[in-house]
Design an enzyme around this catalytic site. Structure first.
Site, PDB file in Angstrom:
ATOM      1  N   GLU A   1       0.826  -1.200   0.000  1.00 16.22           N
ATOM      2  CA  GLU A   1       0.000   0.000   0.000  1.00 16.22           C
ATOM      3  C   GLU A   1       0.863   1.254   0.000  1.00 16.22           C
ATOM      4  OE1 GLU A   1      -3.196   0.006   2.868  1.00 16.22           O
ATOM      5  OE2 GLU A   1      -3.226  -2.183   2.902  1.00 16.22           O
TER       6      GLU A   1
ATOM      7  N   ALA B   1     -11.111  -1.575   0.084  1.00 16.14           N
ATOM      8  CA  ALA B   1     -11.292  -0.353   0.871  1.00 16.14           C
ATOM      9  C   ALA B   1     -10.005  -0.001   1.592  1.00 16.14           C
ATOM     10  CB  ALA B   1     -12.435  -0.523   1.873  1.00 16.14           C
ATOM     11  N   ASP B   2      -9.847   1.275   1.902  1.00 10.17           N
ATOM     12  CA  ASP B   2      -8.694   1.735   2.664  1.00 10.17           C
ATOM     13  C   ASP B   2      -9.111   2.968   3.456  1.00 10.17           C
ATOM     14  OD1 ASP B   2      -5.815   1.431   3.258  1.00 10.17           O
ATOM     15  OD2 ASP B   2      -5.668   3.429   2.376  1.00 10.17           O
ATOM     16  N   THR B   3      -8.615   3.061   4.700  1.00  5.88           N
ATOM     17  CA  THR B   3      -9.009   4.143   5.606  1.00  5.88           C
ATOM     18  C   THR B   3      -7.789   4.767   6.246  1.00  5.88           C
ATOM     19  OG1 THR B   3     -11.084   2.997   6.120  1.00  5.88           O
ATOM     20  CG2 THR B   3     -10.397   4.713   7.648  1.00  5.88           C
TER      21      THR B   3
ATOM     22  N   GLY C   1     -11.552   5.180   1.137  1.00  4.78           N
ATOM     23  CA  GLY C   1     -11.800   4.934  -0.273  1.00  4.78           C
ATOM     24  C   GLY C   1     -12.404   3.552  -0.442  1.00  4.78           C
TER      25      GLY C   1
END
Length: 211
Positions: free
Chosen positions: A52, A87-89, A124
């Site tokens: 990531e 998803a990513d936070t 996202g």
């Protein structure tokens, strides 16, 4: 729901009823698994083997959108007939991204930075289906205001919550009465998967109601 590293997509024979669309969650987060399970949809979990992007100089909206798409695209290439959700936070304050802390000292420093102030949580969400040429990307933000915190409160919080697997060194679902004053926006977004937006995406693709 079950973890799998690889599983062939469902095949349809000429004399069998249409197979249910396969849904895959491309995330290792147990919180995202719990949230997605609340939809009642059947899904598999396949963790994307990707690196990531976590450059603190990158705007958080851009970062989470990139990482969510990276996860979804990676798994979708392996399972082109499936719907793949990524998803990513991250947490953002003082023009700085707070990702997962490396150790408890960094986690403590993050909470002290957030203490008594309001920050933004960015998530996202990306959905992919290669065979159907579906690419959907959404971004959601929420605001969280912390209570003032001293070392004793932080110690008490760390006894309840492991901060090392959470952006910003905290989670809103446990021990929030100790550290959080209030929030604005999607609660599930702060947990890591904005369910309002996610349900809308799944509905647009015809997945809600088909499982």
């Amino acid at each position: 729901m079950h973890d799998q590293s690889h599983q062939p997509d469902l095949a349809v024979s000429s004399d069998s009823p249409p197979a249910r669309p396969r849904l895959i969650l491309a995330s290792a987060s147990p919180r995202r698994r719990e949230l997605l399970a609340q939809t009642g949809l059947a899904f598999d979990v396949i963790v994307a083997d990707v690196t990531e992007h976590e450059d603190p100089a990158t705007h958080p909206r851009t970062m989470v959108a990139h990482n969510a798409a990276l996860k979804a695209d990676h798994v979708a290439l392996l399972h082109p007939n499936a719907f793949v959700l990524g998803a990513d936070t991250t947490v953002f304050i003082d023009d700085t991204v707070l990702n997962k802390p490396a150790d408890l000292d960094e986690a403590r420093a993050m909470l002290k930075r957030l203490a008594g102030r309001t920050h933004t949580v960015f998530t996202g969400v990306a959905l992919r289906n290669i065979s159907r040429q579906i690419r959907i990307d959404e971004g959601v933000t929420s605001q969280v205001t912390f209570k003032p915190l001293d070392d004793a409160v932080i110690d008490a919080y760390f006894r309840i919550v492991n901060p090392l697997d959470k952006a910003g060194a905290y989670g809103i679902q446990e021990g929030r009465d100790l550290i959080i004053d209030h929030w604005d926006g999607s609660f599930s977004n702060i947990m890591g998967l904005p369910m309002e937006a996610t349900k809308q995406i799944l509905t647009r693709c015809g997945l809600i109601g088909t499982f």
